[in-house]
Design a protein around this motif. Structure first.
Motif, mmCIF file in Angstrom:
data_model
loop_
_atom_site.group_PDB
_atom_site.id
_atom_site.type_symbol
_atom_site.label_atom_id
_atom_site.label_comp_id
_atom_site.label_asym_id
_atom_site.label_seq_id
_atom_site.Cartn_x
_atom_site.Cartn_y
_atom_site.Cartn_z
ATOM 1 N N MET A 181 13.463 -5.511 22.340
ATOM 2 C CA MET A 181 15.191 -6.031 22.720
ATOM 3 C C MET A 181 15.290 -6.925 23.896
ATOM 4 O O MET A 181 16.086 -8.490 23.514
ATOM 5 N N GLU A 182 14.796 -6.869 25.184
ATOM 6 C CA GLU A 182 14.612 -7.944 25.796
ATOM 7 C C GLU A 182 15.639 -8.168 26.535
ATOM 8 O O GLU A 182 16.280 -9.206 26.799
ATOM 9 N N VAL A 183 16.965 -7.030 27.004
ATOM 10 C CA VAL A 183 17.949 -7.185 27.014
ATOM 11 C C VAL A 183 18.268 -7.023 28.645
ATOM 12 O O VAL A 183 17.117 -6.545 29.251
ATOM 13 N N LYS A 184 18.757 -8.124 28.602
ATOM 14 C CA LYS A 184 18.936 -8.931 29.866
ATOM 15 C C LYS A 184 20.030 -7.668 31.275
ATOM 16 O O LYS A 184 21.554 -7.082 30.018
ATOM 17 N N GLN A 185 20.406 -7.631 32.721
ATOM 18 C CA GLN A 185 21.548 -6.538 33.417
ATOM 19 C C GLN A 185 22.498 -7.126 33.291
ATOM 20 O O GLN A 185 22.926 -8.698 33.103
ATOM 21 N N GLY A 186 23.649 -6.443 32.812
ATOM 22 C CA GLY A 186 24.997 -7.006 32.329
ATOM 23 C C GLY A 186 25.349 -7.074 31.159
ATOM 24 O O GLY A 186 26.748 -7.156 30.597
ATOM 25 N N THR A 187 24.069 -6.769 30.355
ATOM 26 C CA THR A 187 24.431 -6.908 28.529
ATOM 27 C C THR A 187 25.191 -6.069 27.609
ATOM 28 O O THR A 187 24.868 -5.038 28.628
ATOM 29 N N ARG A 188 26.586 -6.150 26.762
ATOM 30 C CA ARG A 188 26.939 -5.538 26.578
ATOM 31 C C ARG A 188 25.962 -5.062 25.281
ATOM 32 O O ARG A 188 26.169 -5.691 24.780
ATOM 33 N N ILE A 189 26.119 -3.603 24.807
ATOM 34 C CA ILE A 189 25.192 -3.709 23.952
ATOM 35 C C ILE A 189 25.997 -1.364 23.530
ATOM 36 O O ILE A 189 27.073 -2.042 24.138
ATOM 37 N N LEU A 190 25.429 -1.496 22.829
ATOM 38 C CA LEU A 190 26.081 -0.319 21.763
ATOM 39 C C LEU A 190 25.559 0.408 21.048
ATOM 40 O O LEU A 190 24.444 0.625 20.832
ATOM 41 N N LEU A 191 25.969 1.234 21.994
ATOM 42 C CA LEU A 191 24.678 2.799 20.764
ATOM 43 C C LEU A 191 25.172 3.823 20.125
ATOM 44 O O LEU A 191 26.620 4.121 20.298
ATOM 45 N N THR A 192 25.181 4.037 19.104
ATOM 46 C CA THR A 192 25.518 5.235 18.060
ATOM 47 C C THR A 192 24.224 6.068 17.952
ATOM 48 O O THR A 192 23.200 6.198 18.083
#
Length: 87
Positions: free
Chosen positions: A54-65
Motif C-alpha cells: 500500500m505504501e501509505v505515508k504517515q498522516g494518510t487517512r485510511i479506512l479499516l473495515t
C-alpha cells in the motif's frame, strides 16, 4: 459491515508492523480490509505483502473495515492497535 476512518501514525506498513497487524487481523473470523480511498487501494488486512504494498505515508487517512460475526470487535481492536503501535 463495520468501518472506521483513521490517520496512519507510522510511515506505511514496514515488514514488522505488517506482520504483526496481519497476525492480529487473523485472530478474527471477519474479513478485514484496509482501504486508502484517496488512491482507491484496498488490501486484505490479513496479507503482509498486501499491507506493505500500500505504501501509505504517515498522516494518510485510511479506512479499516470488517465484515463478519466479530466485525465490531475487529474494527475497534485493530484501530486501537494501529493508533498505539510504536514499532
Amino acid at each position: 459491515m463495520k468501518k472506521k476512518q483513521m490517520e496512519m501514525k507510522t510511515n506505511g506498513f514496514p515488514v514488522i508492523q505488517a506482520k504483526l497487524f496481519a497476525h492480529k487481523a487473523a485472530e478474527y473470523e471477519s474479513e478485514v480490509r484496509v482501504v486508502w480511498e484517496e488512491k482507491n487501494i484496498i488490501s486484505d488486512g490479513k496479507s503482509i505483502l498486501g499491507l506493505m504494498a500500500m505504501e501509505v505515508k504517515q498522516g494518510t487517512r485510511i479506512l479499516l473495515t470488517a465484515e463478519g460475526t466479530d466485525e465490531q470487535r475487529a474494527v475497534e481492536e485493530l484501530v486501537n492497535w494501529l493508533e498505539t503501535y510504536r514499532g
